[in-house]
Scaffold this active site. Sequence first.
Site, PDB file in Angstrom:
ATOM      1  N   SER A 161      10.611  -0.994   1.765  1.00  0.00           N
ATOM      2  CA  SER A 161       9.307  -0.119   2.107  1.00  0.00           C
ATOM      3  C   SER A 161       9.270   0.056   3.434  1.00  0.00           C
ATOM      4  O   SER A 161       8.567  -0.909   3.313  1.00  0.00           O
ATOM      5  CB  SER A 161       9.107   0.109   0.616  1.00  0.00           C
ATOM      6  OG  SER A 161       7.571   1.141   1.407  1.00  0.00           O
ATOM      7  N   HIS A 194      13.972   2.896   1.772  1.00  0.00           N
ATOM      8  CA  HIS A 194      12.875   3.000   1.046  1.00  0.00           C
ATOM      9  C   HIS A 194      11.993   3.636   2.363  1.00  0.00           C
ATOM     10  O   HIS A 194      11.180   2.660   3.119  1.00  0.00           O
ATOM     11  CB  HIS A 194      12.008   2.250   0.256  1.00  0.00           C
ATOM     12  CG  HIS A 194      11.369   2.538  -0.916  1.00  0.00           C
ATOM     13  ND1 HIS A 194      11.980   3.618  -1.879  1.00  0.00           N
ATOM     14  CD2 HIS A 194       9.967   3.083  -1.187  1.00  0.00           C
ATOM     15  CE1 HIS A 194      10.944   4.491  -2.176  1.00  0.00           C
ATOM     16  NE2 HIS A 194       9.860   4.067  -2.175  1.00  0.00           N
ATOM     17  N   ASP A 217       8.169   5.865   2.436  1.00  0.00           N
ATOM     18  CA  ASP A 217       7.878   7.182   1.676  1.00  0.00           C
ATOM     19  C   ASP A 217       6.687   7.932   1.781  1.00  0.00           C
ATOM     20  O   ASP A 217       6.087   7.788   3.162  1.00  0.00           O
ATOM     21  CB  ASP A 217       6.147   5.724   1.123  1.00  0.00           C
ATOM     22  CG  ASP A 217       6.914   4.884   0.367  1.00  0.00           C
ATOM     23  OD1 ASP A 217       7.567   5.022  -0.917  1.00  0.00           O
ATOM     24  OD2 ASP A 217       6.468   3.729   0.756  1.00  0.00           O
ATOM     25  N   MET A 277       3.301  10.634   1.886  1.00  0.00           N
ATOM     26  CA  MET A 277       2.504  11.337   1.234  1.00  0.00           C
ATOM     27  C   MET A 277       2.248  12.085   1.736  1.00  0.00           C
ATOM     28  O   MET A 277       2.319  11.845   3.020  1.00  0.00           O
ATOM     29  CB  MET A 277       1.629   9.567   1.030  1.00  0.00           C
ATOM     30  CG  MET A 277       2.528   9.029   0.189  1.00  0.00           C
ATOM     31  SD  MET A 277       1.490   7.076   0.710  1.00  0.00           S
ATOM     32  CE  MET A 277       2.148   5.792   0.307  1.00  0.00           C
ATOM     33  N   HIS A 329      11.125   8.102  -0.950  1.00  0.00           N
ATOM     34  CA  HIS A 329      10.586   9.100  -2.277  1.00  0.00           C
ATOM     35  C   HIS A 329       8.876   9.845  -2.018  1.00  0.00           C
ATOM     36  O   HIS A 329       8.606   9.530  -0.949  1.00  0.00           O
ATOM     37  CB  HIS A 329       9.681   7.952  -2.082  1.00  0.00           C
ATOM     38  CG  HIS A 329       8.611   7.260  -3.599  1.00  0.00           C
ATOM     39  ND1 HIS A 329       7.872   6.612  -4.063  1.00  0.00           N
ATOM     40  CD2 HIS A 329       8.570   7.895  -4.420  1.00  0.00           C
ATOM     41  CE1 HIS A 329       6.984   7.000  -4.101  1.00  0.00           C
ATOM     42  NE2 HIS A 329       7.223   7.636  -5.316  1.00  0.00           N
ATOM     43  N   MET A 364       5.840  11.262  -2.497  1.00  0.00           N
ATOM     44  CA  MET A 364       4.941  11.474  -3.427  1.00  0.00           C
ATOM     45  C   MET A 364       3.639  12.681  -2.648  1.00  0.00           C
ATOM     46  O   MET A 364       2.919  12.594  -1.973  1.00  0.00           O
ATOM     47  CB  MET A 364       3.796  10.203  -2.759  1.00  0.00           C
ATOM     48  CG  MET A 364       4.731   9.180  -3.818  1.00  0.00           C
ATOM     49  SD  MET A 364       4.266   7.246  -3.160  1.00  0.00           S
ATOM     50  CE  MET A 364       5.352   7.282  -2.209  1.00  0.00           C
ATOM     51  N   MET A 387       7.497   4.129 -11.655  1.00  0.00           N
ATOM     52  CA  MET A 387       6.282   3.398 -10.498  1.00  0.00           C
ATOM     53  C   MET A 387       5.612   2.788 -11.598  1.00  0.00           C
ATOM     54  O   MET A 387       4.956   2.482 -12.066  1.00  0.00           O
ATOM     55  CB  MET A 387       5.253   4.213 -10.341  1.00  0.00           C
ATOM     56  CG  MET A 387       5.729   5.374  -8.966  1.00  0.00           C
ATOM     57  SD  MET A 387       6.483   4.479  -8.012  1.00  0.00           S
ATOM     58  CE  MET A 387       4.977   3.838  -7.226  1.00  0.00           C
ATOM     59  N   ASP A 436       9.192   0.039  -8.378  1.00  0.00           N
ATOM     60  CA  ASP A 436       8.616   0.393  -7.071  1.00  0.00           C
ATOM     61  C   ASP A 436       7.443   0.470  -7.014  1.00  0.00           C
ATOM     62  O   ASP A 436       6.110   0.801  -7.838  1.00  0.00           O
ATOM     63  CB  ASP A 436       8.872   2.034  -6.638  1.00  0.00           C
ATOM     64  CG  ASP A 436       8.560   2.336  -5.234  1.00  0.00           C
ATOM     65  OD1 ASP A 436       7.924   1.052  -4.487  1.00  0.00           O
ATOM     66  OD2 ASP A 436       8.344   3.309  -5.221  1.00  0.00           O
TER      67      ASP A 436
END
Length: 221
Positions: free
Chosen positions: A8, A33, A35, A37, A66, A68, A137, A175
């Site tokens: 990540s 990966h 992330d 957000m 991913h 979020m 998660m 994750d």
Amino acid sequence: MSVRIAPSVLSADFGRLAEDIARCVEGGADWIHVDVMDGRFVPNLTFGAKVIETLRRLTKLPLDVHLMVVEPEKYFDAFAAAGANVLTIHQEAAPHLHRQLHRIKELGCRAGAAINPSTPVDTLRDVARDLDLLLVMSVNPGFGGQKFIEGSVEKIAHARQLLTAAGSSAAIEVDGGVTRDTIAKCWRAGADTFVAGNAVFTAPDTAAEIRELRARCAEQA
Ligand code: DX5
Ligand code: ZN
């Protein structure tokens, strides 16, 4: 089923992103990966299409994005155009999950759905056949370096049963808090794709760490 390791970038050094990514690629990572957000779905803010585009230039490895974020559908087109290969959205943020998963596929990406630690696996039952990936998660999303929540192992097993019953061969990704000490039990329970932030980026030798994470699964196969 083979083990897929997805470092990540949240834990990478953004001043040395190119070197950190190169180390992952040379070290045998399978996916990268990413992330995303938004400071609304989770209490933290990270990055968007610009960084995905940068990562796309740095590696040919699949970019596992991913999301979020609330209203994830707002970002599908831009992220797909920036070079994302997998787009995973949260069940909790997607009231029209079925439609959104199909939209992701229309854009040429693999479609994933994620569930928070407090969300039952069964909430994904009716889209099981639409999934390319189911993300369990194992921490509450928002930050790297958190402790693995033990109940996640049972959820992974349940997710694998649910997919098998639906005739789906979707990947199961885990994750949060994935380390040498937690990876094998997730693999045994049926996960095949492992996000690792801190474990990979704080290791003195990236390749050795990725190798070790993979080996821990093989030992227990
Ligand atoms: C957490 C993120 C994770 C995070 C994992 O909200 O979704 O991908 O980077 O980091 P570690 O492996 O350090 O728990
Ligand atoms: Zn993540």
